[in-house]
Write an enzyme that holds these catalytic residues in place. Structure first.
Site: not given
Length: 401
Positions: A232-235
């Site tokens: 996943r994207h961290p943001l």
């Protein structure tokens, strides 16, 4: 068709990947790259697989061919005084020198930037190393995984319940090679305007560190120490891989409220964008686990192909996770010539990676073979320095070449 770097001559002292990748890109763009290798053994990557059997029964390295396409290959014993004379003469006629020995090695051999600058003040001299020419860690040995680990890249790669992971390709070498090629071309542009050569100092550590991008400012500005979060994207969310009915995974990459609303409408959940947990990207990221369960519940009725068709028809950024084999069959990869065929001496037709830089007037041309060990030694000595056949034979007898 004219090439962007046509007329530029590069002396290539590099080995294995970071340096050869840099000079291969310069060769693609039209530079004449003369690769200098050790007599008898050559570049260290010649022993790396995969291997292709030559007509004479010997084997050639696919690794070496990929990273050294389009170059001329000569052999010189760098420790030999006569070889040193040859190199100095070649430096007079060259525009660029690239090397990726450990710091200090070229100086000990008599091939430092300062020495070459005396011979040719306009020379652009690029050194690629693990930690750079000026660093407290200058003398430490380094390979790609060392740069990935020390730069912080491995700390954010993988899943939180598993050990840190190396990125699946040699990011340290490739990023350093790219920055080296970029630095060389900027230095050549500067020389075009001023007549001045200069040194380009590239570190694998720096290169990977710069590729960590926003994770750095998340620490320096945001005050957090980023950790592994998996695919996943961290943001942003939903920005991850999601399991489908057939057990395959689909990528969904949504980073805007507009795309999220479309996705929710497709899932029959128009209420989600109004929910405080999911109304903004940062809230969706904070509640990513719950949101992923909702999306995967929806996808339990769709195969991967069905999900991609649905999302693409509605302009939701998405995609499959291809194996290397499938990626090599992708229509876009083929249409954009990211796989090209070369006619490799003694091995025949081989398929290698193309060049991603697409220029309208001076396109790169990676469709050239890599040199056999010492293939162009006589040619270069004759054409560049005026050596006779008898003189070349003497050099070989004296183990200069």
């Amino acid at each position: 068709m004219k090439k962007a770097l046509e007329g530029i001559k590069v002396l290539d002292f590099t080995n294995v990947l970071a340096g050869p990748f840099c000079t291969a890109n310069l060769a693609d763009l039209g530079a004449e790259v003369i690769k200098i290798e050790r007599p008898g053994s050559g570049d260290g990557s010649r022993i790396f697989g995969p291997f292709i059997k030559s007509e004479d029964g010997t084997e050639q390295s696919g690794y070496y061919i990929y990273a050294n396409r389009g170059k001329k290959g000569i052999t010189l014993n760098l420790k030999n005084e006569k070889a040193k004379e040859i190199i100095y003469e070649l430096v007079k006629k060259s525009d660029v020198v690239v090397e990726n020995f450990s710091p200090g090695v070229m100086e000990k051999l008599g091939y430092s930037y300062e020495k070459f600058k005396e011979i040719n003040p306009k020379i652009v001299y690029c050194s690629i190393s693990g930690f750079g020419q000026v660093s407290p860690h200058r003398n430490l040995p380094a390979y790609d995984i060392v740069a990935q680990g020390r730069s912080g890249m491995m700390s954010i790669t993988g899943y939180p319940d598993n050990p840190p992971a190396r990125v699946g390709s040699s990011l340290g070498d490739i990023s350093a090679g790219l920055y080296a090629a970029f630095g060389i071309m900027v230095a050549l542009f500067h020389r075009e305007k001023t007549g001045e050569g200069q040194m380009v100092d590239i570190a694998m550590m720096d290169s990977v560190f710069s590729f960590i991008e926003t994770n750095i400012v998340r620490h320096t500005i945001g005050g957090i120490d980023p950790v592994r979060v998996g695919a996943r994207h961290p943001l942003s969310a939903p920005f991850d891989i999601y399991k489908c009915k057939d057990g395959e995974y689909v990528i969904i990459a949504v980073a805007s409220n507009g795309h999220f609303k479309v996705l929710c409408d497709l899932m029959g959940r128009p209420d989600l964008p109004e929910n405080p947990k999911f109304d903004e990207d940062w809230n969706r990221s904070d509640n990513d686990v719950e949101l992923k369960e909702i999306i995967e519940d929806f996808l339990s009725d769709y195969t991967l192909d069905e999900a991609i068709k649905l999302f693409e028809e509605n302009h939701i950024p998405c995609g499959p996770i291809f194996s290397i084999r499938k990626a090599c069959e992708d229509e876009s990869i083929l249409a954009r010539e990211m796989l090209v065929d070369i006619d490799q001496p003694k091995a025949g037709k081989l398929r290698i990676t193309g060049n991603p830089v697409k220029l309208s007037e001076t396109p790169p041309d990676p469709k050239h073979p890599a040199p056999l060990l010492g293939q162009h030694t006589a040619e270069v000595l004759k054409e560049e320095l005026g050596y006779t056949d008898e003189e070349i034979a003497q050099l070989k007898e004296n183990k200069v070449i």
